[in-house]
Enzyme design. Structure first.
Site, mmCIF file in Angstrom:
data_model
loop_
_atom_site.group_PDB
_atom_site.id
_atom_site.type_symbol
_atom_site.label_atom_id
_atom_site.label_comp_id
_atom_site.label_asym_id
_atom_site.label_seq_id
_atom_site.Cartn_x
_atom_site.Cartn_y
_atom_site.Cartn_z
ATOM 1 N N HIS A 254 69.434 61.456 25.091
ATOM 2 C CA HIS A 254 68.530 61.972 25.048
ATOM 3 C C HIS A 254 68.026 62.806 26.038
ATOM 4 O O HIS A 254 68.624 63.449 27.065
ATOM 5 C CB HIS A 254 67.107 61.022 25.664
ATOM 6 C CG HIS A 254 65.536 61.151 25.695
ATOM 7 N ND1 HIS A 254 65.103 62.110 25.803
ATOM 8 C CD2 HIS A 254 64.872 61.341 24.176
ATOM 9 C CE1 HIS A 254 63.627 62.138 25.941
ATOM 10 N NE2 HIS A 254 63.412 61.410 24.678
ATOM 11 N N GLU A 309 65.102 55.263 19.507
ATOM 12 C CA GLU A 309 65.431 55.400 18.073
ATOM 13 C C GLU A 309 65.431 54.134 17.522
ATOM 14 O O GLU A 309 66.024 53.729 16.371
ATOM 15 C CB GLU A 309 65.416 56.416 17.415
ATOM 16 C CG GLU A 309 64.677 57.885 17.405
ATOM 17 C CD GLU A 309 63.524 58.215 17.257
ATOM 18 O OE1 GLU A 309 62.656 57.114 16.403
ATOM 19 O OE2 GLU A 309 62.311 58.766 16.962
HETATM 20 N N1 CMC Z 1 75.969 61.414 20.228
HETATM 21 C C1 CMC Z 1 77.672 61.696 20.187
HETATM 22 N N2 CMC Z 1 77.184 62.261 21.389
HETATM 23 C C2 CMC Z 1 75.872 63.055 21.633
HETATM 24 C C3 CMC Z 1 74.463 62.802 21.741
HETATM 25 C C4 CMC Z 1 75.233 61.851 20.730
HETATM 26 N N3 CMC Z 1 73.904 60.905 20.009
HETATM 27 N N4 CMC Z 1 73.751 63.292 22.173
HETATM 28 C C5 CMC Z 1 74.129 63.634 22.986
HETATM 29 N N5 CMC Z 1 75.594 64.201 22.959
HETATM 30 C C6 CMC Z 1 76.774 64.529 23.318
HETATM 31 C C7 CMC Z 1 76.638 66.467 22.740
HETATM 32 O O1 CMC Z 1 78.002 66.714 22.047
HETATM 33 C C8 CMC Z 1 76.793 67.073 24.175
HETATM 34 O O2 CMC Z 1 78.780 66.881 24.189
HETATM 35 P P1 CMC Z 1 78.532 67.913 25.169
HETATM 36 O O3 CMC Z 1 78.288 69.230 26.802
HETATM 37 O O4 CMC Z 1 80.262 67.757 25.287
HETATM 38 O O5 CMC Z 1 79.109 69.144 23.948
HETATM 39 C C9 CMC Z 1 76.344 66.274 25.766
HETATM 40 O O6 CMC Z 1 75.973 64.650 25.031
HETATM 41 C C10 CMC Z 1 75.174 67.112 25.283
HETATM 42 O O7 CMC Z 1 74.326 67.045 24.338
HETATM 43 P P2 CMC Z 1 73.004 68.556 24.073
HETATM 44 O O8 CMC Z 1 72.771 68.333 22.377
HETATM 45 O O9 CMC Z 1 72.901 69.308 24.315
HETATM 46 O O10 CMC Z 1 71.702 67.776 23.889
HETATM 47 P P3 CMC Z 1 70.111 67.688 24.021
HETATM 48 O O11 CMC Z 1 69.849 67.038 24.903
HETATM 49 O O12 CMC Z 1 70.144 68.544 23.909
HETATM 50 O O13 CMC Z 1 69.779 66.274 22.856
HETATM 51 C C11 CMC Z 1 69.245 65.204 21.743
HETATM 52 C C12 CMC Z 1 69.353 65.352 23.190
HETATM 53 C C13 CMC Z 1 68.701 63.359 21.462
HETATM 54 C C14 CMC Z 1 69.290 65.576 20.637
HETATM 55 C C15 CMC Z 1 71.165 64.308 21.622
HETATM 56 O O14 CMC Z 1 70.951 62.947 22.453
HETATM 57 C C16 CMC Z 1 71.553 63.841 19.865
HETATM 58 O O15 CMC Z 1 71.306 64.563 19.229
HETATM 59 N N6 CMC Z 1 71.088 62.666 19.607
HETATM 60 C C17 CMC Z 1 70.847 61.671 18.262
HETATM 61 C C18 CMC Z 1 70.379 61.824 17.914
HETATM 62 C C19 CMC Z 1 69.082 60.928 18.299
HETATM 63 O O16 CMC Z 1 68.624 59.857 18.409
HETATM 64 N N7 CMC Z 1 67.462 61.545 17.902
HETATM 65 C C20 CMC Z 1 66.559 60.426 18.579
HETATM 66 C C21 CMC Z 1 66.152 61.414 19.817
HETATM 67 S S1 CMC Z 1 64.941 60.360 20.776
HETATM 68 C C22 CMC Z 1 63.329 60.752 20.530
HETATM 69 C C23 CMC Z 1 62.785 62.101 20.036
HETATM 70 O O17 CMC Z 1 62.664 62.662 21.216
HETATM 71 O O18 CMC Z 1 62.408 62.676 18.503
#
Ligand code: CMC
Length: 367
Positions: A254, A309
């Protein structure tokens, strides 16, 4: 210089509506813990809190219940539009189109009104139920005036009076899904409204933002993941394979929460009450535990935990909502928070207009 992406840490507005404290795992709606509201209050009470700033007294609650009840019946022009939209259009596209169509000359007013927020909230569940049934060749079910918002949703989908435990679990989910600070869809809705566009256009924009798999589209992907894993013994290898190929585990991580998402914690308890001891619940717990361990191994220091989720998917599966309704149901919940934010935005409005840093080519000077 670090790349400017995702507006991380940028404060886009001041708000009285909701606090998301990602370090401590706190979620507060106007001075109340969201997890307490979810188990001790009705959908209507929590919605009143977000729209009007206080929990309703008996008279206010009865009045709100009446207004929502009266708005649940689909207007004829909405039925006609729903019947005309291509059957291949997924529900989120349907919602986006139908909500935009409500901005008639009479309704596209500035500033937006709380009565519009109430009407839209009541109508959305009726739209989802009508469309869902019509795609299956089933006749629509009229709302039951004796049922509250969550129970009516289940009733209008199935035509059967819902199991009270299912209606209670859905209420908890809807309340926990109502509001979450400046998330992507709320931001998008506030941006649209800030141009003095109308509430329906702003909600339609928010729906388009909500549907992506990184935001509201995640729960159906959680189910796909659990189904593909199938049994506990396959979980670790399956998830290692995803992580080794640079993929993401849906339902984890998140932008704000760097500890357990309080909504996931609350929904785990709700799911356990419904399905504790079932193999599907045991599998979900095992996948959660394994995922957190593997994420710490593959993404050290990122502090990735279960997000809302993961258990939202488990709750919706337990109450037998079809997978294609997971994100629309999240949308029906979040509409309350979106519209509360839009009403707040209208009260302090200044158009959102950030800057960008130009990194492209410049013309050649001096030719
Ligand atoms: N699985 C594997 N790696 C992850 C995940 C995950 N679920 N989430 C983040 N990471 C890693 C990502 O690959 C990155 O690694 P690196 O720095 O080595 O490249 C690091 O953690 C930071 O990720 P980010 O994409 O910069 O983080 P963000 O704050 O932009 O993204 C997020 C937040 C929710 C989009 C992301 O955690 C994600 O894609 N999660 C899976 C999808 C999901 O469950 N979405 C529902 C979110 S909660 C409800 C809502 O807000 O609607």
């Amino acid at each position: 210089m670090a790349k400017v992406t995702g507006l991380e840490g940028v404060v886009a507005a001041e708000t009285d509506i909701g606090l998301v404290d990602g370090e401590r795992g706190h979620l507060i709606y106007r001075g109340y813990w969201a997890k307490d509201l979810a188990v001790n209050y009705s959908f209507e009470e929590a919605a009143h809190l977000l729209w009007y700033g206080s929990l309703p007294d008996g008279r206010e609650l009865a009045a709100l219940q009446t207004r929502l009840r009266e708005s649940r019946k689909l207007p004829e022009q909405v039925r006609l539009l729903l019947d005309a939209l291509p059957k291949t259009l997924p529900m989120m596209g349907v919602l986006q189109a139908v909500v935009a169509s409500l901005a008639t000359e009479e309704e596209a007013v500035w500033p937006p009104k709380v009565s519009q927020a109430e009407r839209l909230t009541a109508l959305l569940i009726a739209i989802i139920a009508y469309r869902h049934r019509s795609l299956q060749g089933l006749a629509p079910i009229d709302p039951d005036p004796e049922l509250d918002h969550a129970a009516n949703y289940l009733y209008m989908l199935t035509g059967e009076r819902p199991n009270p435990d299912h209606a209670k679990a859905l209420t908890a989910y809807l309340i926990l899904g109502m509001e979450h600070g400046m998330n992507a869809s709320t931001f998008s809705g506030r941006v649209t409204l800030s141009t003095q566009s109308d509430l329906f256009a702003a909600v339609s924009a928010a729906i388009g933002t909500m549907k992506g798999p990184l935001h509201g589209g995640a729960p159906s992907e959680v189910i796909a993941m659990l189904e593909e894993i199938g049994t506990k013994d396959r979980a670790e290898a399956w998830m290692r394979n995803v992580l080794e190929n640079g993929g993401r585990l849906m339902g984890f991580g998140h932008r704000i929460y760097k500890t357990k998402d309080p909504r996931a914690e609350a929904l785990r308890i709700v799911t356990e009450r419904l399905t504790g001891g079932d193999p599907s619940f045991e599998l979900a717990l095992h996948v959660e535990e394994t995922a957190i361990r593997l994420l710490a191994e593959y993404k050290p220091g990122r502090r990735l935990y279960t997000n809302v989720e993961f258990f939202a998917a488990a709750v919706m599966m337990a109450i037998k909502l079809p997978t294609e309704l997971f994100t629309p149901t999240f949308t029906a919940a979040r509409t309350v928070g979106w519209t509360a934010h839009m009403l707040e935005q209208a009260g302090i409005n200044r158009i959102f207009r950030p800057q960008s840093t130009y990194t492209g080519r410049m013309p050649v000077f001096g030719d």
